[in-house]
Design an enzyme around this catalytic site. Structure first.
Site, PDB file in Angstrom:
ATOM      1  N   SER A 192       0.809  -1.214   0.000  1.00 55.05           N
ATOM      2  CA  SER A 192       0.000   0.000   0.000  1.00 55.05           C
ATOM      3  C   SER A 192       0.845   1.268   0.000  1.00 55.05           C
ATOM      4  O   SER A 192       0.423   2.292  -0.543  1.00 55.05           O
ATOM      5  CB  SER A 192      -0.965   0.003   1.195  1.00 55.05           C
ATOM      6  OG  SER A 192      -0.267  -0.148   2.412  1.00 55.05           O
ATOM      7  N   HIS A 240       1.437   5.006   4.236  1.00 54.60           N
ATOM      8  CA  HIS A 240       0.626   5.580   3.162  1.00 54.60           C
ATOM      9  C   HIS A 240       1.075   7.008   2.856  1.00 54.60           C
ATOM     10  O   HIS A 240       1.246   7.382   1.693  1.00 54.60           O
ATOM     11  CB  HIS A 240      -0.846   5.570   3.553  1.00 54.60           C
ATOM     12  CG  HIS A 240      -1.428   4.200   3.645  1.00 54.60           C
ATOM     13  ND1 HIS A 240      -2.728   3.968   4.061  1.00 54.60           N
ATOM     14  CD2 HIS A 240      -0.895   2.974   3.386  1.00 54.60           C
ATOM     15  CE1 HIS A 240      -2.965   2.673   4.043  1.00 54.60           C
ATOM     16  NE2 HIS A 240      -1.874   2.054   3.648  1.00 54.60           N
TER      17      HIS A 240
END
Length: 292
Positions: A192, A240
């Protein structure tokens, strides 16, 4: 006679499309007669690079690589596989993830396994984690490939993964007094961070080319991803953020900007990224066996 596999066989005669301008040039030409790029045939491997670009080779490599490594983390310790939440199905044992290169504060600052900055993006914590990341990657990567080209895409993806893992680990090490929701990861896996790097690179491309629709759409998706990360448990939000910032910043590096012909040093750098990642996976497993 030993026959090399097709992907190792060099072209030694004839013509090939220059990796930079895509125009035909002799395979033995040291310089492209059309755009001036060095080694336009990539030492006889130009056709392989062209297939890697046009057939989505990096996307296939990530997809099958992540799936294979996820299965390996399950198989090396089947008894340690568990299900913790309705969405966290088939969670590999932590020692299995560490063996194959999980990153985070503990691997980096306690075990000094700094190469895991490269490997963690290829590992996943459960079935939904794997499927969710690969689904988004399969959506975003063709866009990034079209705008940046195969070589730059590899560099952007790898660089974003490194920045993501590093930021999360540093915050966890130095920010232990932060509220739990704002702490970094002590052990982290997943693509991610690199995925958010693709968001960042696509936002940067939209800004550079004046494509407001692309910029706003990618920024919206990234924003929704940040919100979702704060509402779910066990999500590495710092990774992230690091991935997004890494992809955005790398897209402004002069040599990595979109819509430019690919250069030889970018191809070499992409090969270095892939080779270093593969080597780091091997080192991670061997080192884990050594310290046990």
């Amino acid at each position: 006679m030993l026959t090399l596999p097709p992907w190792l066989q060099r072209q030694t005669q004839g013509v090939v499309n220059c990796y930079a301008c895509q125009k035909l040039v002799s395979i033995t030409a040291p310089t492209c007669t059309h755009c001036g790029s060095q080694q336009p045939g990539l030492w006889g491997y130009g056709r392989h690079f062209r297939k890697f670009h046009h057939q989505g080779g990096f996307l296939a490599l990530i997809t099958w690589g992540c799936v294979a490594l996820y299965l390996l983390t399950l198989l090396v310790n089947v008894r340690g596989v568990r299900t913790e939440m309705p969405l966290e199905i088939l969670v590999p044992d932590t020692s299995s993830l560490l063996m194959f290169g999980a990153t985070g504060e503990i691997p980096l600052f306690t075990l000094h396994r700094w190469w895991t900055l490269l490997t963690a993006a290829w590992l996943h914590g459960h079935v939904f984690h794997l499927g969710f990341n690969l689904g988004w990657i399969r959506y975003l990567m063709p866009l990034a490939l079209d705008f940046y080209g195969a070589a730059r895409l590899v560099v952007l993806y790898t660089g974003s993964a490194i920045v993501a893992a590093l930021l999360s680990s540093v915050v966890a090490h130095y920010g232990s007094g932060l509220p739990p929701l704002l702490q970094g990861a002590y052990i982290s896996v997943g693509a991610s961070g690199a995925l958010f790097g693709l968001f960042g690179a696509l936002v940067a491309h939209g800004r550079q080319t004046g494509s407001k629709a692309l910029e706003e759409t990618m920024a919206l998706y990234a924003g929704l991803g940040f919100i979702l990360g704060f509402t779910l448990g066990s999500v590495d939000n710092w990774a992230h953020l690091g991935g997004f910032l890494g992809g955005f910043a790398l897209a402004y590096v002069p040599g990595l900007r979109s819509r430019q012909p690919q250069r030889l040093y970018e191809v070499v750098l992409a090969l270095v990224c892939l080779g270093a990642t593969a080597l780091s996976l091997v080192v991670s497993v061997l080192h884990w066996w050594w310290i046990q």
